[in-house]
Structure formats: structure tokens, C-alpha cells
Design a protein around this motif. Structure first.
Motif, PDB file in Angstrom:
ATOM      1  N   ASP A   1       0.719  -1.301  -0.068  1.00 54.96           N
ATOM      2  CA  ASP A   1       0.055   0.077  -0.123  1.00 54.96           C
ATOM      3  C   ASP A   1       0.668   1.241   0.118  1.00 54.96           C
ATOM      4  OD1 ASP A   1      -2.140  -1.555  -0.012  1.00 54.96           O
ATOM      5  OD2 ASP A   1      -2.600  -1.303   2.153  1.00 54.96           O
ATOM      6  N   LEU A   2       2.056   1.248   0.523  1.00 57.21           N
ATOM      7  CA  LEU A   2       2.842   2.174   0.420  1.00 57.21           C
ATOM      8  C   LEU A   2       3.451   2.659  -0.890  1.00 57.21           C
ATOM      9  CD1 LEU A   2       4.968   1.905   4.136  1.00 57.21           C
ATOM     10  CD2 LEU A   2       3.016   3.582   3.451  1.00 57.21           C
ATOM     11  N   LYS A   3       3.609   1.716  -1.605  1.00 57.89           N
ATOM     12  CA  LYS A   3       4.163   1.992  -2.983  1.00 57.89           C
ATOM     13  C   LYS A   3       3.316   3.032  -3.819  1.00 57.89           C
ATOM     14  CE  LYS A   3       5.110  -1.313  -5.563  1.00 57.89           C
ATOM     15  NZ  LYS A   3       5.131  -2.993  -6.286  1.00 57.89           N
ATOM     16  N   THR A   4       2.176   3.010  -3.341  1.00 60.45           N
ATOM     17  CA  THR A   4       1.066   4.007  -4.373  1.00 60.45           C
ATOM     18  C   THR A   4       1.474   5.489  -4.309  1.00 60.45           C
ATOM     19  OG1 THR A   4      -0.786   2.188  -4.530  1.00 60.45           O
ATOM     20  CG2 THR A   4      -1.143   4.472  -4.899  1.00 60.45           C
ATOM     21  N   PRO A   5       1.611   5.756  -2.851  1.00 57.15           N
ATOM     22  CA  PRO A   5       1.843   7.226  -2.787  1.00 57.15           C
ATOM     23  C   PRO A   5       3.418   7.663  -3.147  1.00 57.15           C
ATOM     24  CG  PRO A   5       1.596   6.143  -0.429  1.00 57.15           C
ATOM     25  CD  PRO A   5       1.109   5.184  -1.579  1.00 57.15           C
ATOM     26  N   LEU A   6       4.245   6.757  -3.015  1.00 56.97           N
ATOM     27  CA  LEU A   6       5.660   6.770  -3.355  1.00 56.97           C
ATOM     28  C   LEU A   6       5.639   7.072  -4.883  1.00 56.97           C
ATOM     29  CD1 LEU A   6       7.994   4.589  -1.067  1.00 56.97           C
ATOM     30  CD2 LEU A   6       8.024   7.191  -1.515  1.00 56.97           C
TER      31      LEU A   6
ATOM     32  N   ALA B   1       4.405  10.497  -5.689  1.00 59.74           N
ATOM     33  CA  ALA B   1       5.276  11.612  -5.363  1.00 59.74           C
ATOM     34  C   ALA B   1       6.488  11.496  -6.383  1.00 59.74           C
ATOM     35  CB  ALA B   1       5.815  11.357  -4.085  1.00 59.74           C
ATOM     36  N   ILE B   2       6.888  10.605  -6.917  1.00 58.23           N
ATOM     37  CA  ILE B   2       8.105  10.510  -7.840  1.00 58.23           C
ATOM     38  C   ILE B   2       7.619  11.170  -9.337  1.00 58.23           C
ATOM     39  CG2 ILE B   2       9.442   8.997  -9.100  1.00 58.23           C
ATOM     40  CD1 ILE B   2       9.629   7.061  -6.750  1.00 58.23           C
ATOM     41  N   GLU B   3       6.425  10.512  -9.750  1.00 56.63           N
ATOM     42  CA  GLU B   3       5.979  11.237 -10.835  1.00 56.63           C
ATOM     43  C   GLU B   3       5.678  12.931 -10.714  1.00 56.63           C
ATOM     44  OE1 GLU B   3       5.507   9.706 -13.661  1.00 56.63           O
ATOM     45  OE2 GLU B   3       6.612   7.982 -12.879  1.00 56.63           O
ATOM     46  N   THR B   4       5.287  13.206  -9.613  1.00 52.04           N
ATOM     47  CA  THR B   4       5.084  14.673  -9.651  1.00 52.04           C
ATOM     48  C   THR B   4       6.208  15.424  -9.616  1.00 52.04           C
ATOM     49  OG1 THR B   4       3.043  14.180  -7.891  1.00 52.04           O
ATOM     50  CG2 THR B   4       4.027  16.428  -8.074  1.00 52.04           C
ATOM     51  N   ILE B   5       7.285  14.840  -8.684  1.00 52.00           N
ATOM     52  CA  ILE B   5       8.484  15.414  -8.758  1.00 52.00           C
ATOM     53  C   ILE B   5       9.141  15.498 -10.333  1.00 52.00           C
ATOM     54  CG2 ILE B   5      11.102  15.238  -8.021  1.00 52.00           C
ATOM     55  CD1 ILE B   5       9.919  13.979  -5.539  1.00 52.00           C
ATOM     56  N   LYS B   6       8.880  14.320 -11.046  1.00 51.29           N
ATOM     57  CA  LYS B   6       9.416  14.343 -12.349  1.00 51.29           C
ATOM     58  C   LYS B   6       8.817  15.417 -13.171  1.00 51.29           C
ATOM     59  CE  LYS B   6      10.714   9.364 -12.715  1.00 51.29           C
ATOM     60  NZ  LYS B   6      10.602   8.039 -13.166  1.00 51.29           N
ATOM     61  N   ALA B   7       7.452  15.653 -12.861  1.00 47.65           N
ATOM     62  CA  ALA B   7       6.630  16.626 -13.672  1.00 47.65           C
ATOM     63  C   ALA B   7       7.343  18.113 -13.436  1.00 47.65           C
ATOM     64  CB  ALA B   7       5.204  16.634 -13.318  1.00 47.65           C
ATOM     65  N   PHE B   8       7.701  18.055 -12.088  1.00 54.65           N
ATOM     66  CA  PHE B   8       8.486  19.478 -11.896  1.00 54.65           C
ATOM     67  C   PHE B   8       9.833  19.666 -12.584  1.00 54.65           C
ATOM     68  CE2 PHE B   8       5.322  19.724  -8.165  1.00 54.65           C
ATOM     69  CZ  PHE B   8       5.207  21.361  -8.051  1.00 54.65           C
ATOM     70  N   GLN B   9      10.320  18.576 -12.533  1.00 56.35           N
ATOM     71  CA  GLN B   9      11.772  18.602 -13.470  1.00 56.35           C
ATOM     72  C   GLN B   9      11.484  18.985 -14.636  1.00 56.35           C
ATOM     73  OE1 GLN B   9      12.988  14.750 -11.969  1.00 56.35           O
ATOM     74  NE2 GLN B   9      14.738  15.690 -10.823  1.00 56.35           N
ATOM     75  N   GLN B  10      10.692  18.532 -15.247  1.00 57.06           N
ATOM     76  CA  GLN B  10      10.458  18.636 -16.664  1.00 57.06           C
ATOM     77  C   GLN B  10       9.743  20.051 -16.869  1.00 57.06           C
ATOM     78  OE1 GLN B  10       8.013  15.141 -17.925  1.00 57.06           O
ATOM     79  NE2 GLN B  10       9.724  13.698 -17.352  1.00 57.06           N
TER      80      GLN B  10
ATOM     81  N   SER C   1      15.840  10.278  -3.008  1.00 56.63           N
ATOM     82  CA  SER C   1      15.195   9.952  -1.717  1.00 56.63           C
ATOM     83  C   SER C   1      13.995   9.077  -1.774  1.00 56.63           C
ATOM     84  CB  SER C   1      15.122  11.254  -0.839  1.00 56.63           C
ATOM     85  OG  SER C   1      14.488  10.587   0.276  1.00 56.63           O
ATOM     86  N   HIS C   2      13.184   9.447  -2.699  1.00 58.23           N
ATOM     87  CA  HIS C   2      11.883   8.768  -2.896  1.00 58.23           C
ATOM     88  C   HIS C   2      12.198   7.341  -3.756  1.00 58.23           C
ATOM     89  CE1 HIS C   2       9.777  12.255  -1.801  1.00 58.23           C
ATOM     90  NE2 HIS C   2       8.648  11.738  -1.844  1.00 58.23           N
ATOM     91  N   GLU C   3      13.119   7.277  -4.547  1.00 58.48           N
ATOM     92  CA  GLU C   3      13.360   6.172  -5.399  1.00 58.48           C
ATOM     93  C   GLU C   3      14.158   5.237  -4.451  1.00 58.48           C
ATOM     94  OE1 GLU C   3      15.720   7.617  -8.685  1.00 58.48           O
ATOM     95  OE2 GLU C   3      13.852   8.352  -9.723  1.00 58.48           O
ATOM     96  N   THR C   4      14.798   5.642  -3.593  1.00 60.03           N
ATOM     97  CA  THR C   4      15.545   4.610  -2.561  1.00 60.03           C
ATOM     98  C   THR C   4      14.533   4.108  -1.648  1.00 60.03           C
ATOM     99  OG1 THR C   4      17.636   6.053  -2.487  1.00 60.03           O
ATOM    100  CG2 THR C   4      17.144   4.471  -0.644  1.00 60.03           C
ATOM    101  N   SER C   5      13.437   4.920  -1.172  1.00 55.13           N
ATOM    102  CA  SER C   5      12.480   4.353  -0.628  1.00 55.13           C
ATOM    103  C   SER C   5      11.528   3.374  -1.196  1.00 55.13           C
ATOM    104  CB  SER C   5      11.447   5.373  -0.020  1.00 55.13           C
ATOM    105  OG  SER C   5      12.311   6.226   1.008  1.00 55.13           O
ATOM    106  N   LEU C   6      11.435   3.694  -2.383  1.00 53.41           N
ATOM    107  CA  LEU C   6      10.607   2.480  -3.333  1.00 53.41           C
ATOM    108  C   LEU C   6      11.523   1.238  -3.418  1.00 53.41           C
ATOM    109  CD1 LEU C   6       8.072   2.105  -5.090  1.00 53.41           C
ATOM    110  CD2 LEU C   6       8.998   3.340  -7.152  1.00 53.41           C
ATOM    111  N   ASP C   7      13.024   1.356  -3.593  1.00 50.33           N
ATOM    112  CA  ASP C   7      13.661   0.357  -3.902  1.00 50.33           C
ATOM    113  C   ASP C   7      13.383  -0.584  -2.628  1.00 50.33           C
ATOM    114  OD1 ASP C   7      14.246   0.818  -6.206  1.00 50.33           O
ATOM    115  OD2 ASP C   7      16.157   1.846  -5.913  1.00 50.33           O
ATOM    116  N   LEU C   8      13.558   0.282  -1.259  1.00 53.79           N
ATOM    117  CA  LEU C   8      13.413  -0.568  -0.278  1.00 53.79           C
ATOM    118  C   LEU C   8      12.062  -1.273   0.126  1.00 53.79           C
ATOM    119  CD1 LEU C   8      14.463  -1.178   2.831  1.00 53.79           C
ATOM    120  CD2 LEU C   8      13.789   0.952   3.641  1.00 53.79           C
ATOM    121  N   LEU C   9      11.047  -0.542  -0.399  1.00 52.86           N
ATOM    122  CA  LEU C   9       9.803  -1.430  -0.058  1.00 52.86           C
ATOM    123  C   LEU C   9       9.727  -2.526  -1.252  1.00 52.86           C
ATOM    124  CD1 LEU C   9       7.330   1.894  -0.146  1.00 52.86           C
ATOM    125  CD2 LEU C   9       8.006   0.196   1.758  1.00 52.86           C
TER     126      LEU C   9
END
Length: 369
Positions: free
Chosen positions: A143-148, A151-160, A180-188
Motif C-alpha cells: 500500500d505504501l508503494k502507491t503514494p511513493l 510523489a516520484i511522478e509529481t517530482i518528475k513533472a516539476f523537473q520537466q 530519496s523517494h526512489e531509494t524508499s521505493l527500492d526498499l519497499l
């Protein structure tokens, strides 16, 4: 109403059991006292004693044993009119001893059965608790994967710059947040895989794989991480400077994770200016991969636990001989799961004069002529 009915049925059953035991004792007593005292029927009381122990427990068993012994011994003199010989008395004493032993052993057996049942119940409760805990962790991780991911997609949108112009300084902040978010996603993902592998087993998509290609891919992926930490990362083929193929029958995705986990472990435990090396050694029966670092070594008491789940070692950083605890403690455990699923072996050892080696070996892929 149902409770009273159930209680009445139980009471009737108890009365029926008592009447059956009394009937058995009366029947055996009639046999005892209506036959010459040379005939010893006391041994048959053992069946009644076992029934009493099974149905009513310890006190009732002791009482039934006492009554059986008393009736058996008393029949040597009653009803009387016969010559009492020593052999007759001896036979009845032996029968009495047998009844006492039967009563004692039946009670011991009952206690043992209770202890076994209690232990089994406790084990089942512990197993159920473990399953609940595993299910909870797996569900929570999923369940924690969905918000992560959101958040990653939102950050990418800001970067673009989809929401407007982003300054270079802001891009750096966004890049840090993304990592940081990708590291957390890898951990999950790792945690979810660990629980899934423990409960369902590791499912492999096997095919001929060249470990040298996986090693190059892993090194290329982590070269930036090593460079940021001023760590030199290299790849060699043992005694040869020429590239070799190390063919195995394996799952490329899972073995790629092993390379990444072991390399990240080596980089995390290395200091600036250290050297991390991937050594590939083809052998007759096995393909051997070693990850060498020049950081702190491994203490002797850590070796049995290195590949256990959540083990992070001793985080005391008081000396260079101590490997510091970094990460979740899942990477090495997951690597062990993967290598063992491939019928391989994974291990660790210290280097001389300093550093550590994490290595694994897999069976060589047999080529058919």
C-alpha cells in the motif's frame, strides 16, 4: 437454552461413563470372588483403570487403582474356605503391582499428552502470529508503494517544468527528493520481495545467462554512485586481462539484483578513495563472482549473521576494524534467497591486510555438443 441442553447432554455422558466403569468393576469382582483364589483376574482391572484415566483424570485414576488393588489382594482370603498358599499371595501381589504401575504410567501418559497438546497449541498460535505479521507487513509495504509512485511522478513533472520554470538550484533540490523517494521505493520493493519469497518461494525465469554481462551492467548503473563517493569501481577476470563469458542457468533480473546489492554493500562500507572491485573467476564446475572492497573488515561474531534478515551488524564506529551498519539489512538476505534458489552458494570473508570479500558461485551451464 442451547447451553442448558448441551450441559444436560454432557452430564448424561458423564453418568453413562461412571455406570460403565462401575459395571466393569462389579463384573470383574464377581469373576474374582466366584472362582478359586488360584485364578487371578485382577490384571483385567487395568482396562478399567485406563478408561478412568482417559475420562476422569488423576484423582479418579488413583481411586480406581486403589479399589482394584484392594479387591485383588482381599480375594486371597475372602470368601475363605481354601488353603492360602504362598504362591497365591505372591501372584496377587504381582497383579497388584502391575495395577499400580498401570495407574502410574497412565497418569504420566495423560500429563505428557496434555503437555504435547499445550506445546502444539502454542506453536500453532506462534505460527498464526507470524503469518499475521507477515501479511500485515506485506500489505503495508504494497500500500505504501502507491503514494511513493505518485510523489516520484509529481517530482518528475516539476523537473520537466510542466508547472512552470524551475531554477537550477531548485532542480538540485528536486533531484535530491527524487533520489530519496526512489531509494524508499527500492526498499519497499525489496521488503515486499523478501516477504513474498519467504511465504511463496522464489519463482525464477531461468535462461542461459552470461554473468560477465550482468556484472558490466551493474557496474555501469552504480558508477555514478561510486564516483560521488570518490570510490574507484573496476571489473577484472581473475588471472586474465581478457574478457571471459561466465554462463549459468539463471534469472537475469534476480541475479542483477544480487550484483547491485553486493556492490552497494561494498560501496556503503568503503571510505573516500577506496577501491571496489568485481572479480569474475570461471571454474570447472562453478562460475565464481567476488566483490572486493578495501574498507573495514568483518568481525568474527558477525559472520554467522551477515545474511540474516534485518541484520545490520554493530553500528559502533569507534574503529576502522568495525564495519558500520548502513541500509535496511535486507539486501544481503535477499541476495542469499536468490543465490540459494539458483542452487548456488554465497559467503563472505575478510581480505588481507584490510577489507572484505562478498562472493557467490553458481553451477556452470552445461553446453550440449
Amino acid at each position: 437454552m442451547a447451553y442448558l441442553k448441551k450441559k444436560l447432554i454432557n452430564n448424561n455422558l458423564q453418568v453413562g461413563k461412571i455406570l460403565l466403569i462401575v459395571t466393569i468393576f462389579i463384573f470383574l469382582a464377581v469373576l474374582e470372588y466366584s472362582t478359586p483364589n488360584d485364578y487371578v483376574f485382577g490384571y483385567l482391572y487395568s482396562g478399567a483403570i485406563l478408561l478412568v484415566n482417559s475420562w476422569f483424570g488423576g484423582i479418579a485414576t488413583t481411586s480406581a487403582t486403589f479399589v482394584a488393588v484392594f479387591l485383588t489382594i482381599l480375594n486371597a482370603w475372602i470368601p475363605g474356605g481354601e488353603v492360602i498358599r504362598a504362591s497365591t499371595v505372591a501372584s496377587r501381589i504381582i497383579a497388584a503391582i502391575a495395577l499400580i504401575v498401570t495407574g502410574f504410567l497412565s497418569q504420566r501418559l495423560r500429563k505428557s499428552q496434555k503437555a504435547i497438546a499445550l506445546t502444539q497449541t502454542q506453536l500453532e498460535s506462534q505460527a498464526q502470529l507470524v503469518r499475521l505479521r507477515e501479511d500485515f507487513a506485506s500489505t503495508l509495504t504494497h500500500d505504501l508503494k502507491t503514494p511513493l509512485l505518485g510523489a516520484i511522478e509529481t517530482i518528475k513533472a516539476f523537473q520537466q517544468e510542466k508547472f512552470g520554470v524551475v531554477l537550477p538550484s531548485q532542480q538540485k533540490v528536486l533531484a535530491t527528493m527524487a533520489r530519496s523517494h526512489e531509494t524508499s521505493l527500492d526498499l519497499l520493493e525489496t521488503l515486499l520481495d523478501v516477504y513474498r519469497n519467504d511465504t511463496e518461494g522464489l519463482k525464477l525465469d531461468l535462461a542461459p545467462i552470461d554473468l560477465s554481462i550482468l556484472a558490466e551492467m551493474a557496474a555501469g548503473t552504480l558508477i555514478e554512485l561510486a564516483a560521488n563517493r570518490r570510490i574507484h569501481l573496476s571489473l577484472n577476470y581473475g588471472d586474465s586481462d581478457w574478457k571471459r563469458s561466465l554462463w549459468v542457468h539463471g534469472d537475469a533480473l534476480q541475479l542483477q539484483r544480487v550484483f547491485s546489492n553486493l556492490l552497494i554493500n561494498a560501496i556503503n562500507h568503503s571510505r573516500r578513495g577506496d577501491h571496489v572491485e568485481i572479480v569474475l573467476e570461471p571454474q570447472t564446475s562453478y562460475q565464481v563472482v567476488k566483490i572486493l572492497d578495501t574498507g573495514a573488515g568483518i568481525q568474527a561474531e558477525q559472520f554467522p549473521h551477515l545474511f540474516e534478515r534485518f541484520y545490520q551488524g554493530n553500528s559502533d564506529s569507534g574503529g576502522l576494524s568495525q564495519r558500520q551498519a548502513k541500509g535496511s539489512g535486507l539486501g544481503l538476505y535477499l541476495s542469499r534467497q536468490i543465490i540459494e534458489a539458483h542452487q548456488g552458494i554465497i559467503w563472505a570473508e575478510n581480505r588481507v591486510p584490510n577489507g572484505a570479500i562478498f562472493a557467490f558461485k553458481l553451477p556452470v551451464l552445461p553446453f550440449k555438443s
